[in-house]
Design an enzyme around this catalytic site. Structure first.
Site, short mmCIF file in Angstrom:
data_model
loop_
_atom_site.label_atom_id
_atom_site.label_comp_id
_atom_site.label_asym_id
_atom_site.label_seq_id
_atom_site.Cartn_x
_atom_site.Cartn_y
_atom_site.Cartn_z
N GLU A 105 0.83 -1.21 0.00
CA GLU A 105 0.00 0.00 0.00
C GLU A 105 0.86 1.26 0.00
OE1 GLU A 105 -2.42 -1.50 3.32
OE2 GLU A 105 -4.15 -1.00 2.09
N GLU A 125 -3.55 -9.56 3.70
CA GLU A 125 -4.31 -9.27 4.92
C GLU A 125 -5.45 -10.28 5.16
OE1 GLU A 125 -3.29 -7.14 2.70
OE2 GLU A 125 -2.79 -5.20 3.57
N1 T1G Z 1 4.29 -7.35 11.85
C1 T1G Z 1 5.00 -7.70 12.93
N2 T1G Z 1 5.91 -8.71 12.95
C2 T1G Z 1 6.09 -9.38 11.79
C3 T1G Z 1 5.38 -9.07 10.61
C4 T1G Z 1 4.44 -8.00 10.68
N3 T1G Z 1 3.75 -7.61 9.61
N4 T1G Z 1 5.78 -9.94 9.64
C5 T1G Z 1 6.71 -10.73 10.20
N5 T1G Z 1 6.89 -10.42 11.48
C6 T1G Z 1 7.85 -11.05 12.41
C7 T1G Z 1 7.49 -12.51 12.67
O1 T1G Z 1 6.54 -12.60 13.72
C8 T1G Z 1 8.84 -13.09 13.05
O2 T1G Z 1 9.09 -12.67 14.39
C9 T1G Z 1 9.82 -12.30 12.18
O3 T1G Z 1 9.13 -11.10 11.77
C10 T1G Z 1 10.23 -13.05 10.93
O4 T1G Z 1 9.01 -13.45 10.27
C11 T1G Z 1 -2.75 -1.82 6.99
C12 T1G Z 1 -3.54 -4.19 8.05
C13 T1G Z 1 7.44 -11.20 5.57
C14 T1G Z 1 7.02 -13.31 4.28
O5 T1G Z 1 0.65 -10.32 6.60
O6 T1G Z 1 4.27 -13.06 5.65
O7 T1G Z 1 -0.40 -4.64 6.56
O8 T1G Z 1 9.26 -14.98 15.43
O9 T1G Z 1 9.36 -15.91 10.63
O10 T1G Z 1 9.43 -16.86 7.13
O11 T1G Z 1 -3.46 -2.98 5.13
O12 T1G Z 1 6.86 -12.74 7.96
O13 T1G Z 1 11.33 -13.74 14.71
O14 T1G Z 1 9.98 -12.93 16.69
O15 T1G Z 1 7.55 -15.03 9.07
O16 T1G Z 1 11.12 -15.11 6.31
C15 T1G Z 1 0.21 -7.65 6.33
C16 T1G Z 1 3.28 -11.09 7.38
C17 T1G Z 1 0.09 -7.17 7.74
C18 T1G Z 1 2.98 -10.23 6.16
C19 T1G Z 1 8.77 -13.23 6.05
N6 T1G Z 1 1.48 -8.31 6.14
N7 T1G Z 1 4.64 -11.59 7.35
O17 T1G Z 1 8.68 -14.62 6.28
O18 T1G Z 1 10.00 -14.80 8.45
S1 T1G Z 1 -1.49 -6.42 8.03
C20 T1G Z 1 1.59 -9.64 6.33
C21 T1G Z 1 5.00 -12.60 6.50
C22 T1G Z 1 -1.41 -5.02 7.06
C23 T1G Z 1 -2.51 -3.03 6.15
C24 T1G Z 1 -2.70 -4.32 6.84
C25 T1G Z 1 6.39 -13.14 6.69
C26 T1G Z 1 7.40 -12.70 5.63
P1 T1G Z 1 9.98 -13.64 15.37
P2 T1G Z 1 8.91 -14.90 9.63
P3 T1G Z 1 9.85 -15.43 7.00
#
Ligand code: T1G
Length: 685
Positions: A105, A125
């Protein structure tokens, strides 16, 4: 506290750089820094263009999920992005890694997008029970059209930079190692133009009003089944439709409304819980994160049956060579034949390229001789579920396989400590309980024996991630976590049909709850003859009689249900009569049984068993139990797993439900932990 965002000047271009490990999540400080960085660029006349980029492994991977549910801080993402989009100077997003959710976004609020070929872009999301809440549902359709936007938003499927360029989401691809320089040059070029179209003002990619209805009807007809039970996908569709039908400022109001409704709903809380639960499950509380791992270069598999072949495929597909051992050549031939067919199926369904499938099978070797396993770093047995057979196999492995190699059992129930005692290396023995079909099901229960070494456990957990499994550590108890909780559910379901309920009524209650199938449909799938004595003249129970009649489940075309050639089941009057006959024989009084009692008698004892598992230390945490049930048994993600669901029901409600039916469940031991949680009004998670 220093801001995670800095700016760097490159002549007439200002680069705004975020550095917020691990994934540059758009937390309050990052949003504040982005806002200030862009404002600085706009206020400085010598700046002709702005580039937004990130340090570290990826462009912004979304909003900071840990902030959800807490009081909002700092500038909101929508307002930050609106200010960027309103800029008179061109703003270019320089994308690497995974631009996801709020990250994409941010990029959509920029005037242009430059990405390296390896980058991925998506709006996932919906997997959190949400929808893009910072303009994504309104801007993306204006850039790539409604059909493509529906695909990306309703299913949260990321696309590669190459495809993104093809559909106009990315303006140009940069060199893998020259992203910043290429983005700066691109921005400088764009600065020469007179104007920079704001994404939210574009309408050229939106469909004619006359076609909108058909587009959404077609999409719903094609995908409705996949969305069943979930709130977010339909909300996503409503927002994308608003983008097609309303001016941007109206559409973004619809998005905000739908987003807030989802954010406050139980389904999103459940799916956000699972996001962290899956990651938490990979951590072993009492084993240091930097424990040295044992290198696994070659794997041995004992048994070429359905499980052995499926297990082997996980390693072969991950590029790890496998030597498979059987007692007879024809068993090996049959097993490798099935594996070859499975790979052909993967290729046919587009899940895997022909080359990858061939490369995987080329890594497979077979043998009848234990000596050929000597150089394996890990050997997994998947032989008949008998303690004697397993002890014999482990004795042989101990004698033939090099010291320091891990010996794992795929047992579903048996005592891993007892198996370990059949070797001189109990520290190297562990359980690896795969779920059938092992090459498909993601769950892996890693059973920690009393003597299992920390490095062995850490190695198997890390290896599980490498082969695409979601692993959960379980203690040594009958059935570990998943099957142990299945037992009370099955026991009560079997009693309920003797008391007057029908298998179809019970299955319906479970399917309406969101399970893919109920207890009796699951029994028919697994086979009613598991553990049956196989003597068709010995008929001492309903199950004996069903098996003796060859009603052994789907595999014989009939079990509790009658099955057609497509394995579609219909309730059987014959079985219903048999049940009544056996109930009469047992002298069980018949009565009308409510759906509510079925839920309380089959789901609440599962929660109770989960509490006992926690009490006994057989699982590290309640969320691990949730992960087991989501990935091993298809518990609906929008309910977060049995322990999360119990938190929503309330421990007191669960306890009261169990106590209400105590007379019908005399053998149920109520967990002290459950009682404590109920008394204190506490949750499991
Ligand atoms: N927020 C906070 N922590 C996050 C995070 C996030 N968005 N994404 C990952 N982490 C942390 C995760 O908990 C882990 O922590 C570490 O980073 C490594 O992640 C307004 C409302 C990017 C593909 O859904 O898909 O945006 O365990 O183990 O396998 O419209 O993380 O090390 O303490 O998964 O290499 C939308 C979510 C949010 C993407 C990387 N975004 N993340 O994968 O590592 S809502 C997502 C992922 C939003 C807006 C809306 C994956 C990754 P720890 P990991 P990975």
């Amino acid at each position: 506290m220093t801001s995670p965002v800095r700016t760097e000047r490159h002549d007439d271009v200002l680069v705004v750089i975020s550095d917020n490990p691990p994934v540059n999540a758009l937390g309050a400080a990052v949003r504040q820094g982005l806002k200030e960085g862009v404002e600085a660029g706009l206020a400085d006349d010598s700046v002709k263009a702005i580039v937004i980029r990130c340090d570290g492994r990826t462009f912004h991977a979304g909003a900071d999920i840990t902030e959800f549910g807490k009081p909002p801080q700092g500038p909101s993402l929508p307002e930050t992005l609106d200010a960027m989009e309103a800029s008179a100077k061109p703003i270019v997003a320089a994308i690497h890694g995974t631009a996801l959710g709020g990250g994409l976004e941010v990029a959509l609020a920029c005037h242009y997008r430059v990405a390296v070929p390896s980058a991925k872009l998506g709006l996932p999301e919906v997997n959190l029970g949400l929808l893009p809440g910072a303009g994504g549902t309104q801007r993306l359709p204006r850039v790539v059209g409604v059909e493509k936007a529906l695909d990306m938003i309703v299913f949260g499927r990321p696309i590669g930079a190459g495809e993104a360029e093809k559909i106009g989401l990315v303006d140009t691809l940069a060199g893998e190692d020259s992203l910043e320089a290429d983005a700066i040059a691109f921005a400088r070029e764009k600065a020469k133009a007179d104007s920079h179209p704001a994404t939210s003002r574009r309408t050229d990619r939106l469909p004619d009003a006359a076609h909108i209805g058909q587009i959404f009807d077609d999409f719903k007809a094609k995908n409705g089944r996949k969305m069943r039970g979930f709130d977010a996908p339909a909300a996503c569709m409503r927002c994308v439709r608003a983008a097609a039908e309303l001016p941007y400022v109206e559409g973004v109001k619809v998005e905000r409304e739908e987003f807030m409704k989802l954010m406050q709903g139980d389904q999103s809380k459940a799916q956000r819980h699972l996001f962290f639960a899956e990651r938490q499950a990979a951590k072993i509380d009492d084993v240091p994160k930097d424990t040295p791992l044992i290198p696994i270069r070659k794997v041995g598999i004992i048994g070429a049956g359905t499980m052995g072949g499926g297990i082997a495929m996980n390693f072969l597909s991950a590029g790890i060579p496998v030597t498979m051992l059987e007692m007879k050549q024809e068993a090996l031939d049959r097993g490798t034949g099935v594996m070859g067919k499975n790979y052909e199926g993967n290729v046919k369904r587009g899940r895997m390229s022909e080359e990858k499938a061939k490369a995987a099978m080329d890594l497979l070797s077979t043998t009848l001789d234990y000596a050929d396993l000597a150089d394996c770093d890990l050997v997994i047995e998947a032989v008949f579920e008998s303690m004697d057979v397993k002890k014999d196999v482990f004795g042989k492995l101990d004698a033939h396989v090099k010291d320091g190699a891990i010996l794992a059992s795929n047992t579903s129930y048996l005592n891993v400590d007892e198996i370990a005692q059949a070797t001189k290396r109990p520290g190297y023995v562990v359980g690896m309980h795969f779920f059938s079909p092992a090459n498909v099901m993601k769950l892996l229960e890693v059973v920690r024996g009393a003597e299992t070494r920390p490095d062995v456990l850490a190695t198997v957990m890390a290896l599980s991630k490498k082969i695409g499994k979601v692993a959960v550590v379980a203690g040594v108890c009958h059935g570990f976590i998943g099957n142990r909780m299945l037992s009370p559910r099955q026991r009560e379901a079997n009693k309920l049909i003797m008391e007057g309920a029908t298998p179809w009524q019970i299955d319906k209650v479970h399917q309406e709850f969101g399970m893919p199938m109920g207890p009796f449909q699951m029994s028919d799938l697994a086979g009613l003859d598991i553990g049956w004595h196989r003597d068709t003249n010995r008929i001492e129970s309903l199950r004996d009689e069903l098996c003796a009649m060859d009603r052994r489940g789907q595999k014989t075309g009939a079990g509790f249900y009658d099955y057609d050639e497509n394995r579609r089941g219909t309730p059987s009057d014959t079985v219903e009569a048999l049940i009544r006959k056996w109930a009469e024989k047992e002298g069980t009084p018949q009565r009308e049984i409510s759906d509510e009692e079925i839920r309380e008698r089959t789901l609440y004892p599962m929660v109770n068993e989960g509490a006992l598992i926690l009490e006994e230390g057989m699982a590290q945490r309640a969320s691990d139990i949730d992960v087991v049930w989501i990935y091993g048994y298809g518990w609906p993600r929008y309910r977060g797993g049995p322990m999360f669901w119990a938190d929503l029901e309330g421990a007191d409600t669960i306890l009261a439900g169990l106590e209400k039916h105590q007379d019908k469940m005399p053998d149920l031991k109520i967990s002290q932990l459950l009682k404590d949680k109920a008394a204190k009004g506490e949750t499991f998670n």
